[in-house]
Motif scaffolding. Structure first.
Motif, PDB file in Angstrom:
ATOM      1  N   PHE A  31       0.918  -1.275  -0.019  1.00 12.43           N
ATOM      2  CA  PHE A  31      -0.077  -0.030  -0.055  1.00 12.43           C
ATOM      3  C   PHE A  31       0.936   1.416   0.038  1.00 12.43           C
ATOM      4  CE2 PHE A  31      -2.583  -3.158   2.283  1.00 12.43           C
ATOM      5  CZ  PHE A  31      -3.290  -3.185   1.386  1.00 12.43           C
ATOM      6  N   ALA A  32       2.167   1.176  -0.371  1.00 10.50           N
ATOM      7  CA  ALA A  32       2.998   2.156  -0.374  1.00 10.50           C
ATOM      8  C   ALA A  32       2.484   3.415  -1.360  1.00 10.50           C
ATOM      9  CB  ALA A  32       4.562   1.940  -0.714  1.00 10.50           C
ATOM     10  N   GLY A  33       2.420   4.634  -0.979  1.00  7.39           N
ATOM     11  CA  GLY A  33       1.640   5.566  -1.810  1.00  7.39           C
ATOM     12  C   GLY A  33       0.225   5.704  -1.830  1.00  7.39           C
ATOM     13  N   ALA A  34      -0.591   4.902  -1.297  1.00  2.94           N
ATOM     14  CA  ALA A  34      -2.077   4.666  -1.506  1.00  2.94           C
ATOM     15  C   ALA A  34      -2.663   6.106  -1.016  1.00  2.94           C
ATOM     16  CB  ALA A  34      -2.626   3.651  -0.565  1.00  2.94           C
ATOM     17  N   ARG A  35      -2.000   6.461   0.172  1.00  2.00           N
ATOM     18  CA  ARG A  35      -2.651   7.994   0.596  1.00  2.00           C
ATOM     19  C   ARG A  35      -2.510   9.043  -0.485  1.00  2.00           C
ATOM     20  NH1 ARG A  35      -5.353   9.676   4.476  1.00  2.00           N
ATOM     21  NH2 ARG A  35      -5.081   7.878   6.171  1.00  2.00           N
ATOM     22  N   GLU A  36      -1.257   8.920  -1.063  1.00  2.00           N
ATOM     23  CA  GLU A  36      -0.926  10.035  -2.015  1.00  2.00           C
ATOM     24  C   GLU A  36      -1.759   9.973  -3.223  1.00  2.00           C
ATOM     25  OE1 GLU A  36       1.385   8.195  -0.178  1.00  2.00           O
ATOM     26  OE2 GLU A  36       1.781  10.068   0.963  1.00  2.00           O
ATOM     27  N   ARG A  37      -1.774   8.644  -3.777  1.00  2.00           N
ATOM     28  CA  ARG A  37      -2.951   8.334  -4.937  1.00  2.00           C
ATOM     29  C   ARG A  37      -4.065   8.839  -4.635  1.00  2.00           C
ATOM     30  NH1 ARG A  37       0.074   3.711  -4.987  1.00  2.00           N
ATOM     31  NH2 ARG A  37      -1.731   2.571  -4.079  1.00  2.00           N
ATOM     32  N   TRP A  38      -4.877   8.476  -3.486  1.00  2.00           N
ATOM     33  CA  TRP A  38      -6.071   8.985  -3.078  1.00  2.00           C
ATOM     34  C   TRP A  38      -6.364  10.663  -3.016  1.00  2.00           C
ATOM     35  CZ3 TRP A  38      -7.937  11.967   0.806  1.00  2.00           C
ATOM     36  CH2 TRP A  38      -9.413  11.897   1.218  1.00  2.00           C
ATOM     37  N   LYS A  39      -5.241  11.305  -2.403  1.00  2.00           N
ATOM     38  CA  LYS A  39      -5.225  12.645  -2.319  1.00  2.00           C
ATOM     39  C   LYS A  39      -5.056  13.261  -3.867  1.00  2.00           C
ATOM     40  CE  LYS A  39      -3.333  13.630   2.230  1.00  2.00           C
ATOM     41  NZ  LYS A  39      -2.095  13.835   2.664  1.00  2.00           N
ATOM     42  N   ALA A  40      -4.462  12.438  -4.669  1.00  2.00           N
ATOM     43  CA  ALA A  40      -4.437  13.020  -5.940  1.00  2.00           C
ATOM     44  C   ALA A  40      -5.644  13.125  -6.972  1.00  2.00           C
ATOM     45  CB  ALA A  40      -3.252  12.332  -6.897  1.00  2.00           C
ATOM     46  N   ASN A  41      -6.515  12.083  -6.562  1.00  2.00           N
ATOM     47  CA  ASN A  41      -7.785  11.899  -7.114  1.00  2.00           C
ATOM     48  C   ASN A  41      -8.965  12.373  -6.622  1.00  2.00           C
ATOM     49  OD1 ASN A  41      -6.552  10.053  -9.138  1.00  2.00           O
ATOM     50  ND2 ASN A  41      -6.700   8.262  -7.816  1.00  2.00           N
ATOM     51  N   ARG A  42      -8.838  13.146  -5.404  1.00  2.00           N
ATOM     52  CA  ARG A  42      -9.955  13.725  -4.823  1.00  2.00           C
ATOM     53  C   ARG A  42     -10.219  14.898  -5.642  1.00  2.00           C
ATOM     54  NH1 ARG A  42      -7.515  15.096   1.305  1.00  2.00           N
ATOM     55  NH2 ARG A  42      -6.140  16.847   0.426  1.00  2.00           N
ATOM     56  N   PRO A  43     -11.249  15.516  -5.453  1.00  2.00           N
ATOM     57  CA  PRO A  43     -11.580  16.923  -6.201  1.00  2.00           C
ATOM     58  C   PRO A  43     -11.144  18.003  -5.513  1.00  2.00           C
ATOM     59  CG  PRO A  43     -13.556  16.006  -4.928  1.00  2.00           C
ATOM     60  CD  PRO A  43     -12.696  15.122  -4.766  1.00  2.00           C
ATOM     61  N   GLY A  44     -10.757  19.199  -6.325  1.00  2.00           N
ATOM     62  CA  GLY A  44     -10.420  20.156  -5.418  1.00  2.00           C
ATOM     63  C   GLY A  44     -11.272  20.720  -4.430  1.00  2.00           C
ATOM     64  N   ASN A  45     -12.562  20.599  -4.714  1.00  2.00           N
ATOM     65  CA  ASN A  45     -13.307  21.234  -3.385  1.00  2.00           C
ATOM     66  C   ASN A  45     -13.644  20.400  -2.305  1.00  2.00           C
ATOM     67  OD1 ASN A  45     -15.033  19.392  -4.901  1.00  2.00           O
ATOM     68  ND2 ASN A  45     -16.818  20.748  -4.765  1.00  2.00           N
ATOM     69  N   TRP A  46     -12.529  19.168  -1.970  1.00  2.00           N
ATOM     70  CA  TRP A  46     -12.947  18.288  -1.052  1.00  2.00           C
ATOM     71  C   TRP A  46     -13.101  18.975   0.204  1.00  2.00           C
ATOM     72  CZ3 TRP A  46     -14.628  14.005   0.327  1.00  2.00           C
ATOM     73  CH2 TRP A  46     -14.052  13.248   1.598  1.00  2.00           C
ATOM     74  N   GLU A  47     -12.304  19.729   0.872  1.00  2.00           N
ATOM     75  CA  GLU A  47     -12.265  20.465   2.261  1.00  2.00           C
ATOM     76  C   GLU A  47     -13.733  20.967   2.136  1.00  2.00           C
ATOM     77  OE1 GLU A  47     -10.689  20.025   5.070  1.00  2.00           O
ATOM     78  OE2 GLU A  47      -9.499  18.720   3.783  1.00  2.00           O
ATOM     79  N   THR A  48     -14.431  21.709   1.215  1.00  2.00           N
ATOM     80  CA  THR A  48     -15.761  22.076   1.339  1.00  2.00           C
ATOM     81  C   THR A  48     -16.665  21.093   1.450  1.00  2.00           C
ATOM     82  OG1 THR A  48     -15.025  23.965  -0.083  1.00  2.00           O
ATOM     83  CG2 THR A  48     -17.322  23.757   0.238  1.00  2.00           C
ATOM     84  N   LEU A  49     -16.469  19.950   0.629  1.00  2.00           N
ATOM     85  CA  LEU A  49     -17.409  19.125   0.925  1.00  2.00           C
ATOM     86  C   LEU A  49     -17.344  18.215   2.266  1.00  2.00           C
ATOM     87  CD1 LEU A  49     -16.945  17.353  -2.565  1.00  2.00           C
ATOM     88  CD2 LEU A  49     -19.072  18.246  -1.992  1.00  2.00           C
ATOM     89  N   ARG A  50     -16.171  18.139   2.618  1.00  2.00           N
ATOM     90  CA  ARG A  50     -16.067  17.536   3.956  1.00  2.00           C
ATOM     91  C   ARG A  50     -16.616  18.329   4.967  1.00  2.00           C
ATOM     92  NH1 ARG A  50     -12.473  18.578   7.741  1.00  2.00           N
ATOM     93  NH2 ARG A  50     -11.765  16.659   9.141  1.00  2.00           N
ATOM     94  N   LEU A  51     -16.332  19.480   4.915  1.00  2.00           N
ATOM     95  CA  LEU A  51     -17.185  20.222   6.055  1.00  2.00           C
ATOM     96  C   LEU A  51     -18.610  20.573   5.922  1.00  2.00           C
ATOM     97  CD1 LEU A  51     -14.537  23.452   6.100  1.00  2.00           C
ATOM     98  CD2 LEU A  51     -14.936  21.732   7.952  1.00  2.00           C
ATOM     99  N   ARG A  52     -19.051  20.387   4.816  1.00  2.00           N
ATOM    100  CA  ARG A  52     -20.781  20.446   4.521  1.00  2.00           C
ATOM    101  C   ARG A  52     -21.242  19.221   5.281  1.00  2.00           C
ATOM    102  NH1 ARG A  52     -21.933  22.197  -1.421  1.00  2.00           N
ATOM    103  NH2 ARG A  52     -23.302  24.123  -0.802  1.00  2.00           N
ATOM    104  N   VAL A  53     -20.699  18.068   4.835  1.00  2.00           N
ATOM    105  CA  VAL A  53     -21.151  16.797   5.463  1.00  2.00           C
ATOM    106  C   VAL A  53     -21.144  16.703   6.929  1.00  2.00           C
ATOM    107  CG1 VAL A  53     -20.412  14.043   5.721  1.00  2.00           C
ATOM    108  CG2 VAL A  53     -20.206  15.280   3.438  1.00  2.00           C
ATOM    109  N   ILE A  54     -19.842  17.331   7.665  1.00  2.00           N
ATOM    110  CA  ILE A  54     -19.819  17.126   9.124  1.00  2.00           C
ATOM    111  C   ILE A  54     -21.036  18.042   9.511  1.00  2.00           C
ATOM    112  CG2 ILE A  54     -18.543  18.220  10.774  1.00  2.00           C
ATOM    113  CD1 ILE A  54     -15.923  17.130   9.251  1.00  2.00           C
TER     114      ILE A  54
END
Length: 121
Positions: A32-55
């Motif tokens: 699983f080396a690099g799995a988190r980096e691949r996930w971060k690269a594939n998430r949308p640019g508005n991820w933090e906004t989406l995350r805060l809206r869900v919370i």
């Protein structure tokens, strides 16, 4: 007929004897080396906004019925690996316990998919 001993495979990086696969123990990739980096690269640019809206939508609590634990992870209802989308309607807030249980179930389904793919080749 005389059979000669087979030459050992060499590491792709240092040419020392490989100990299973194409690498020696020093250069073998970590699982699983690099799995988190691949996930971060594939998430949308508005991820933090989406995350805060869900919370905010969940009021900070786990969205599983009858659970009153604080939410710890924003999770995809339908995983991206199973054609889930990054939209607000496919995200939920889960406590650590429910997130771990869901992750284990998704991992089991992933192993089954991999097994089926191997068997069809």
């Amino acid at each position: 007929m005389c059979s000669l001993p087979r030459a050992s495979k060499l590491c792709a990086r240092c040419n020392k004897p490989a100990t299973g696969g194409s690498y020696c123990n020093t250069h073998r990739p970590k699982p699983f080396a690099g799995a988190r980096e691949r996930w971060k690269a594939n998430r949308p640019g508005n991820w933090e906004t989406l995350r805060l809206r869900v919370i905010r939508r969940a009021g900070g609590l786990c969205e599983v019925k009858d659970c009153t634990e604080p939410g710890a992870e924003v999770d995809h209802i339908n995983p991206v690996a199973e054609q889930g989308r990054w939209g607000l309607d496919n995200l939920q807030l889960l406590c650590k316990t429910h997130n771990q249980a869901k992750a284990q179930e998704e991992a089991r389904r992933g192993r089954e998919r991999t097994r089926k793919l191997r068997n069809t080749r």
